[in-house]
Scaffold this active site. Structure first.
Site, PDB file in Angstrom:
ATOM      1  N   HIS A  81     -68.933  19.653  35.518  1.00 40.62           N
ATOM      2  CA  HIS A  81     -68.055  18.593  35.053  1.00 40.62           C
ATOM      3  C   HIS A  81     -68.195  17.402  35.992  1.00 40.62           C
ATOM      4  O   HIS A  81     -68.060  17.573  37.206  1.00 40.62           O
ATOM      5  CB  HIS A  81     -66.597  19.051  35.083  1.00 40.62           C
ATOM      6  CG  HIS A  81     -66.329  20.282  34.288  1.00 40.62           C
ATOM      7  ND1 HIS A  81     -66.411  21.544  34.826  1.00 40.62           N
ATOM      8  CD2 HIS A  81     -65.997  20.452  32.991  1.00 40.62           C
ATOM      9  CE1 HIS A  81     -66.124  22.437  33.892  1.00 40.62           C
ATOM     10  NE2 HIS A  81     -65.872  21.795  32.768  1.00 40.62           N
ATOM     11  N   CYS A  85     -74.406  24.158  34.764  1.00 40.87           N
ATOM     12  CA  CYS A  85     -73.501  23.274  34.033  1.00 40.87           C
ATOM     13  C   CYS A  85     -72.481  22.733  35.031  1.00 40.87           C
ATOM     14  O   CYS A  85     -72.379  23.224  36.143  1.00 40.87           O
ATOM     15  CB  CYS A  85     -72.705  24.000  32.973  1.00 40.87           C
ATOM     16  SG  CYS A  85     -73.536  25.214  32.006  1.00 40.87           S
ATOM     17  N   TYR A 103     -69.243  21.327  21.835  1.00 40.06           N
ATOM     18  CA  TYR A 103     -68.985  22.678  21.360  1.00 40.06           C
ATOM     19  C   TYR A 103     -67.589  23.123  21.771  1.00 40.06           C
ATOM     20  O   TYR A 103     -66.970  22.571  22.675  1.00 40.06           O
ATOM     21  CB  TYR A 103     -70.036  23.663  21.881  1.00 40.06           C
ATOM     22  CG  TYR A 103     -69.812  24.060  23.322  1.00 40.06           C
ATOM     23  CD1 TYR A 103     -69.225  25.278  23.641  1.00 40.06           C
ATOM     24  CD2 TYR A 103     -70.168  23.210  24.357  1.00 40.06           C
ATOM     25  CE1 TYR A 103     -69.002  25.638  24.959  1.00 40.06           C
ATOM     26  CE2 TYR A 103     -69.951  23.563  25.674  1.00 40.06           C
ATOM     27  CZ  TYR A 103     -69.369  24.770  25.969  1.00 40.06           C
ATOM     28  OH  TYR A 103     -69.132  25.122  27.264  1.00 40.06           O
ATOM     29  N   HIS A 111     -58.992  25.376  32.099  1.00 40.52           N
ATOM     30  CA  HIS A 111     -59.515  26.367  31.152  1.00 40.52           C
ATOM     31  C   HIS A 111     -58.504  27.477  30.901  1.00 40.52           C
ATOM     32  O   HIS A 111     -58.125  28.194  31.808  1.00 40.52           O
ATOM     33  CB  HIS A 111     -60.831  26.944  31.662  1.00 40.52           C
ATOM     34  CG  HIS A 111     -61.906  25.931  31.772  1.00 40.52           C
ATOM     35  ND1 HIS A 111     -62.229  25.338  32.963  1.00 40.52           N
ATOM     36  CD2 HIS A 111     -62.719  25.388  30.845  1.00 40.52           C
ATOM     37  CE1 HIS A 111     -63.215  24.472  32.763  1.00 40.52           C
ATOM     38  NE2 HIS A 111     -63.523  24.483  31.480  1.00 40.52           N
TER      39      HIS A 111
END
Length: 179
Positions: free
Chosen positions: A74, A72, A109, A30
């Site tokens: 990964h 959330c 998104y 990120h």
């Protein structure tokens, strides 16, 4: 999850069709040029029909301190999303989940936070049921609340800056939820 496992956690990179094309360390993924990668979002409901929302820990790299969906994450390489959901529910919230169901399989998104860090995810959205209250991991969650879905929708519309961008986008697409 041991600290060494967190340091070695890999994110699955994907192409525009969602096919895996490689991996990268989560700790480096990120930034201002975040590549498209695989993630998931999960909304946890209790037997009363309330949804669990969480406030992201202040030390989080992206969107620290904002309210968001239940959790959330990964999936790791070669890990199914349901297995990743189970792993992250236990790690972030100390919860065991039932009836995990995909509700927005094609959600995607891209968003940029105030520091310039980009989220760029293919991010299927799931609903699940939990019978107890979470025991949050303070490195992930600073506080939580069980709220009526309609109240959540109104709050996100009235105060969008207080919530993660993916929460607002997902609520627009979730039918039969938070109406």
């Amino acid at each position: 999850m041991a600290q060494i496992e967190l340091l070695a956690e890999q994110v699955v990179l994907v192409d525009e069709t969602g096919s895996a094309i490689g991996t990268a360390p989560k700790s480096t993924i990120h930034g201002p040029d975040t590549p498209l990668h695989l993630a998931f979002s999960c909304y946890v409901l209790n037997p009363l029909g309330q949804v669990l929302i969480t406030r992201r820990a202040l030390a989080k790299k992206t969107w620290p301190g904002v309210w968001t969906n239940s959790f959330c994450g990964h999936p790791l390489p070669h890990e199914s999303i349901p297995d990743a959901i189970d792993r992250r529910a236990r790690f972030e919230l100390g919860l065991d989940l039932d009836d995990v169901t995909v509700t927005l399989p094609d959600f995607r998104y891209r968003a940029v936070d105030s520091s310039g860090i980009v989220e760029n995810e293919i991010c299927p959205v799931y609903l699940a049921i939990a019978s107890g209250d979470p025991i949050p991991n303070p490195d992930e969650v600073v506080e939580f609340a069980w709220v009526d879905p309609a109240t959540l929708r109104r709050s996100v519309l009235d105060l969008p800056w207080a919530f993660s961008p993916w929460l607002g986008l997902q609520l627009k697409e979730l039918t039969g939820f938070a109406t």
